[in-house]
Design a protein around this motif. Structure first.
Motif, PDB file in Angstrom:
ATOM      1  N   LEU A  45       0.806  -1.214   0.000  1.00 47.54           N
ATOM      2  CA  LEU A  45       0.000   0.000   0.000  1.00 47.54           C
ATOM      3  C   LEU A  45       0.844   1.272   0.000  1.00 47.54           C
ATOM      4  CD1 LEU A  45      -2.812  -1.138   2.460  1.00 47.54           C
ATOM      5  CD2 LEU A  45      -3.102  -0.613   0.029  1.00 47.54           C
ATOM      6  N   SER A  46       2.056   1.191   0.542  1.00 49.62           N
ATOM      7  CA  SER A  46       2.920   2.378   0.590  1.00 49.62           C
ATOM      8  C   SER A  46       4.004   2.357  -0.488  1.00 49.62           C
ATOM      9  CB  SER A  46       3.561   2.511   1.973  1.00 49.62           C
ATOM     10  OG  SER A  46       4.387   1.400   2.257  1.00 49.62           O
ATOM     11  N   SER A  47       3.883   1.461  -1.456  1.00 43.74           N
ATOM     12  CA  SER A  47       4.863   1.420  -2.534  1.00 43.74           C
ATOM     13  C   SER A  47       4.670   2.599  -3.474  1.00 43.74           C
ATOM     14  CB  SER A  47       4.737   0.107  -3.321  1.00 43.74           C
ATOM     15  OG  SER A  47       3.504   0.074  -4.025  1.00 43.74           O
ATOM     16  N   GLY A  52       1.170   7.384  -3.439  1.00 43.70           N
ATOM     17  CA  GLY A  52       0.766   8.133  -2.256  1.00 43.70           C
ATOM     18  C   GLY A  52      -0.718   8.122  -1.941  1.00 43.70           C
ATOM     19  N   ARG A  53      -1.506   7.357  -2.710  1.00 43.55           N
ATOM     20  CA  ARG A  53      -2.930   7.170  -2.428  1.00 43.55           C
ATOM     21  C   ARG A  53      -3.681   8.493  -2.249  1.00 43.55           C
ATOM     22  NH1 ARG A  53      -0.196   4.322   1.356  1.00 43.55           N
ATOM     23  NH2 ARG A  53      -1.251   5.335   3.122  1.00 43.55           N
ATOM     24  N   GLY A  54      -3.362   9.469  -3.109  1.00 49.29           N
ATOM     25  CA  GLY A  54      -3.974  10.787  -3.006  1.00 49.29           C
ATOM     26  C   GLY A  54      -5.393  10.815  -3.537  1.00 49.29           C
ATOM     27  N   ASN A 337       4.251   8.567   0.496  1.00 47.46           N
ATOM     28  CA  ASN A 337       3.885   7.147   0.527  1.00 47.46           C
ATOM     29  C   ASN A 337       2.954   6.772   1.674  1.00 47.46           C
ATOM     30  OD1 ASN A 337       6.837   7.473  -0.592  1.00 47.46           O
ATOM     31  ND2 ASN A 337       5.980   5.679  -1.594  1.00 47.46           N
ATOM     32  N   GLY A 338       3.068   7.444   2.813  1.00 47.21           N
ATOM     33  CA  GLY A 338       2.161   7.168   3.933  1.00 47.21           C
ATOM     34  C   GLY A 338       2.268   5.749   4.440  1.00 47.21           C
ATOM     35  N   ALA A 339       3.484   5.276   4.701  1.00 43.49           N
ATOM     36  CA  ALA A 339       3.663   3.907   5.204  1.00 43.49           C
ATOM     37  C   ALA A 339       3.085   3.757   6.606  1.00 43.49           C
ATOM     38  CB  ALA A 339       5.141   3.535   5.193  1.00 43.49           C
ATOM     39  N   THR A 344      -0.101   1.334   8.041  1.00 45.13           N
ATOM     40  CA  THR A 344      -0.124   0.430   9.203  1.00 45.13           C
ATOM     41  C   THR A 344      -1.556   0.120   9.636  1.00 45.13           C
ATOM     42  OG1 THR A 344       0.085   2.324  10.715  1.00 45.13           O
ATOM     43  CG2 THR A 344       2.117   1.209  10.048  1.00 45.13           C
ATOM     44  N   GLY A 345      -2.402   1.151   9.711  1.00 44.18           N
ATOM     45  CA  GLY A 345      -3.782   0.912  10.106  1.00 44.18           C
ATOM     46  C   GLY A 345      -4.511   0.015   9.125  1.00 44.18           C
ATOM     47  N   CYS A 346      -4.246   0.222   7.814  1.00 54.01           N
ATOM     48  CA  CYS A 346      -4.868  -0.631   6.795  1.00 54.01           C
ATOM     49  C   CYS A 346      -4.377  -2.068   6.903  1.00 54.01           C
ATOM     50  CB  CYS A 346      -4.569  -0.086   5.407  1.00 54.01           C
ATOM     51  SG  CYS A 346      -5.489   1.386   4.997  1.00 54.01           S
ATOM     52  N   GLY A 347      -3.067  -2.223   7.150  1.00 54.97           N
ATOM     53  CA  GLY A 347      -2.528  -3.574   7.306  1.00 54.97           C
ATOM     54  C   GLY A 347      -3.179  -4.308   8.461  1.00 54.97           C
ATOM     55  N   ILE A 348      -3.377  -3.610   9.565  1.00 55.03           N
ATOM     56  CA  ILE A 348      -4.047  -4.212  10.723  1.00 55.03           C
ATOM     57  C   ILE A 348      -5.495  -4.542  10.386  1.00 55.03           C
ATOM     58  CG2 ILE A 348      -4.913  -3.696  13.042  1.00 55.03           C
ATOM     59  CD1 ILE A 348      -2.294  -2.121  13.496  1.00 55.03           C
ATOM     60  N   LEU A 349      -6.200  -3.605   9.737  1.00 55.49           N
ATOM     61  CA  LEU A 349      -7.599  -3.840   9.378  1.00 55.49           C
ATOM     62  C   LEU A 349      -7.742  -5.077   8.501  1.00 55.49           C
ATOM     63  CD1 LEU A 349     -10.477  -2.380   9.546  1.00 55.49           C
ATOM     64  CD2 LEU A 349      -9.970  -1.627   7.214  1.00 55.49           C
ATOM     65  N   LEU A 350      -6.857  -5.211   7.515  1.00 54.27           N
ATOM     66  CA  LEU A 350      -6.934  -6.357   6.610  1.00 54.27           C
ATOM     67  C   LEU A 350      -6.611  -7.663   7.310  1.00 54.27           C
ATOM     68  CD1 LEU A 350      -5.345  -4.787   3.406  1.00 54.27           C
ATOM     69  CD2 LEU A 350      -7.725  -5.503   3.714  1.00 54.27           C
TER      70      LEU A 350
END
Length: 550
Positions: A45-47, A52-54, A337-339, A344-350
């Motif tokens: 997600l932060s690649s 940057g998921r803008g 990138n917003g790693a 992190t929050g998205c990784g936990i949610l998934l």
């Protein structure tokens, strides 16, 4: 284009899914949560690929597709629009153009021109392409109307057609019964300032930036609000033609033109007796914008409850997936990138979704479990605001929201931070579980920063849902609390809302697995309680809970 994006997301998902299964470490929690699975989600997600998921940019669409596909692979049912995993959020992107100008015009003497981005940032909330402002500046202290604290900075003064000048934050106090003492309330947040001044008729607002009051530097303001800003589609709510921040030095110039100084103005703002002061200075502004409507999406999925009577009720997990995208004006690395924030929050949610998906066949959660990866948090909690108003489960039927936002991947915590949980009737369960996990509960390390009002759980609390974020504290295994505090300070000073918030292989995700496991157990408790949760008597969100429970 959408079809191409979906195909691309599917390809990358397939690759990342294989990588997850091939690279897991075996370091799983009791529920099966795996730190390395969280790592791989954050890495993807932060690649740079996701740019940057803008908002309104390609990368945010890819992120949404990736999350939805993970939900599907984990066996979760769609909870979005028309049987899909997506809830469409109608938005408008407003990009402030370089030809935007601000100048300060005193009663006598030459006007002082200000430099966009260096001296001020502004956006036209009315979502029009051009706004020309020539209006007197009125100093309104903190710009707060708070009857419960017998505080009114306006004293009946009409701001229609005028420019409000004010300080961020709120009156200083050590009294917990007055604006909660050192803890910042919503009255101190910049979003409230814009909302309240617009309600009082202001055409524009100038928030004075001071790092000690805002809790972050000017570069954060510039990077977050300097050019592009997204808004929900207009709904009749009063808006500003110039929603602006100004540097402290600019405020000093305004004060000097008015025969006073900023420190004196700050002292005056501390008093209940303060009255608005129209200054002998006008703001002359030309705000030029590119206005582009677009659709962003919240990503929603559910694990249905096993109890027919309580299956229509839910526990909610949330995390925002957006960040700041690409800034083409920056030379060199210009991808935000917003790693950590909020890969992190998205990784936990998934990972929570995967574990809940695996456990659904055991039918041990009476209430449903609702997962929401929300958009536009960085634009002012917009995705969660829309979700609160258009939730697939009525807010009065949601017993708890557990939010994850920017969890530091720096090791195994010995503390848990759940600021705001103490305001809910669910808090005794939080205390019991923390004891079971051997985790001390860390009170808010920076109450003056108002973190409770800066993440998506706040949007859900505003519609009455008991909600708080789950995070690590400051004490980590092998280190003292001072070390953890220093890590947090380094992140805020050097990486928060900057291109350097990037994934690194050296990141330690064991702590993220711990806070995920803690949230899993909290969710299980909340899903199984006989009664729906609520807010403690007298809390600011109690009225909304009662209203939406009828």
């Amino acid at each position: 284009m959408r079809k191409v994006i979906r195909m691309a997301a599917g390809i990358f998902l397939a690759a990342s899914g294989f990588y997850v299964s091939a690279q897991t470490s075996g370091r799983e929690t009791k529920s099966g949560i795996d730190a390395e699975k969280i790592r791989v989600h954050v890495k993807f997600l932060s690649s740079d690929l996701l740019e940057g998921r803008g908002m309104g940019q390609r990368g945010s669409d890819i992120a949404a597709e990736y999350i939805a596909t993970q939900f599907a692979l984990d066996g979760l049912k769609p909870a979005g629009d028309h049987g899909t995993y997506f809830q469409e959020v109608p938005m408008v992107q407003v990009t402030t153009k370089p030809e935007t100008t601000f100048s300060l015009a005193p009663k006598s003497g030459e006007a002082v021109k200000l430099n966009n981005l260096d001296d001020f940032v502004t956006h036209n909330e009315t979502q029009t392409e051009v706004a020309d402002i020539d209006a007197p500046i009125v100093f309104v202290g903190y710009g707060i109307t708070a009857p419960e604290y017998k505080w009114d900075d306006y004293k009946g003064v009409d701001l229609k057609g005028k420019v409000a000048l004010l300080f961020v934050n709120e009156p200083t106090s050590d009294d917990p019964g007055f604006f909660k003492g050192k803890a910042l309330t919503y009255y101190g947040r910049w979003t409230y300032k814009f909302e309240e001044t617009a309600r009082h008729g202001a055409v524009a607002t100038l928030i004075i930036h001071r790092k000690d009051l805002a809790s972050y530097g000017w570069e954060v303001v510039r990077n977050s609000s300097g050019k592009e800003k997204s808004y929900l589609k207009l709904d009749g709510t009063p808006k500003l033609q110039g929603a602006s921040w100004i540097q402290l030095d600019v405020a000093k110039k305004i004060a000097g033109m008015s025969g006073t100084d900023v420190e004196k103005m700050f002292r005056q703002a501390q008093s209940r007796d303060f009255k608005p002061v129209e200054l002998p200075v006008r703001l002359k502004a030309h705000v030029a914008s590119v206005v582009r409507p677009f659709i962003s999406r919240n990503v929603l999925a559910t694990v249905p409850g096993s109890d027919a009577k309580r299956g229509g009720e839910a526990v909610m997990y949330t995390a925002h997936y957006d960040h700041l995208g690409i800034d083409p004006t920056i030379k060199g690395d210009n991808i935000f990138n917003g790693a950590v924030d909020n890969g992190t929050g998205c990784g936990i949610l998934l990972e929570l979704a995967r574990v809940w998906g695996l456990s659904k066949s055991e039918s041990h959660a009476p209430r449903s479990i609702l997962f929401a990866a929300v958009t536009a948090e960085e634009q002012g909690l917009l995705g969660s605001e829309y979700l609160g108003k258009h939730s697939p489960v009525l807010p009065g039927k949601i017993t708890l929201d557990l939010n994850y936002d920017a969890v530091a991947p720096i090791g195994e915590p010995e503390e848990i931070q759940v600021s705001g949980a103490e305001r809910t009737t669910f808090y005794p369960e939080v205390e019991k579980l923390a004891k079971k996990f051997g985790l001390a509960i860390r009170s808010d390390a920076q109450p003056e920063a108002g973190h409770y009002y800066r993440s998506d759980h706040f949007s859900l609390a505003r519609v009455g849902i008991p909600a708080f974020s789950v995070d690590a504290g400051e004490k980590f295994k092998g280190h003292d609390a001072a070390w953890g505090k220093e890590q947090a300070k380094d992140y805020v000073d050097h990486h928060y809302h900057q291109p350097s918030d990037e994934y690194k292989d050296s990141m330690d995700f064991t702590g993220l697995a711990t806070v995920a496991e803690f949230g899993y157990e909290l969710g299980m408790q909340a899903a199984s309680q006989s009664e729906l949760g609520g807010w403690k008597a007298g809390d600011e969100f109690e009225a909304a809970r009662k209203k939406n429970s009828n």
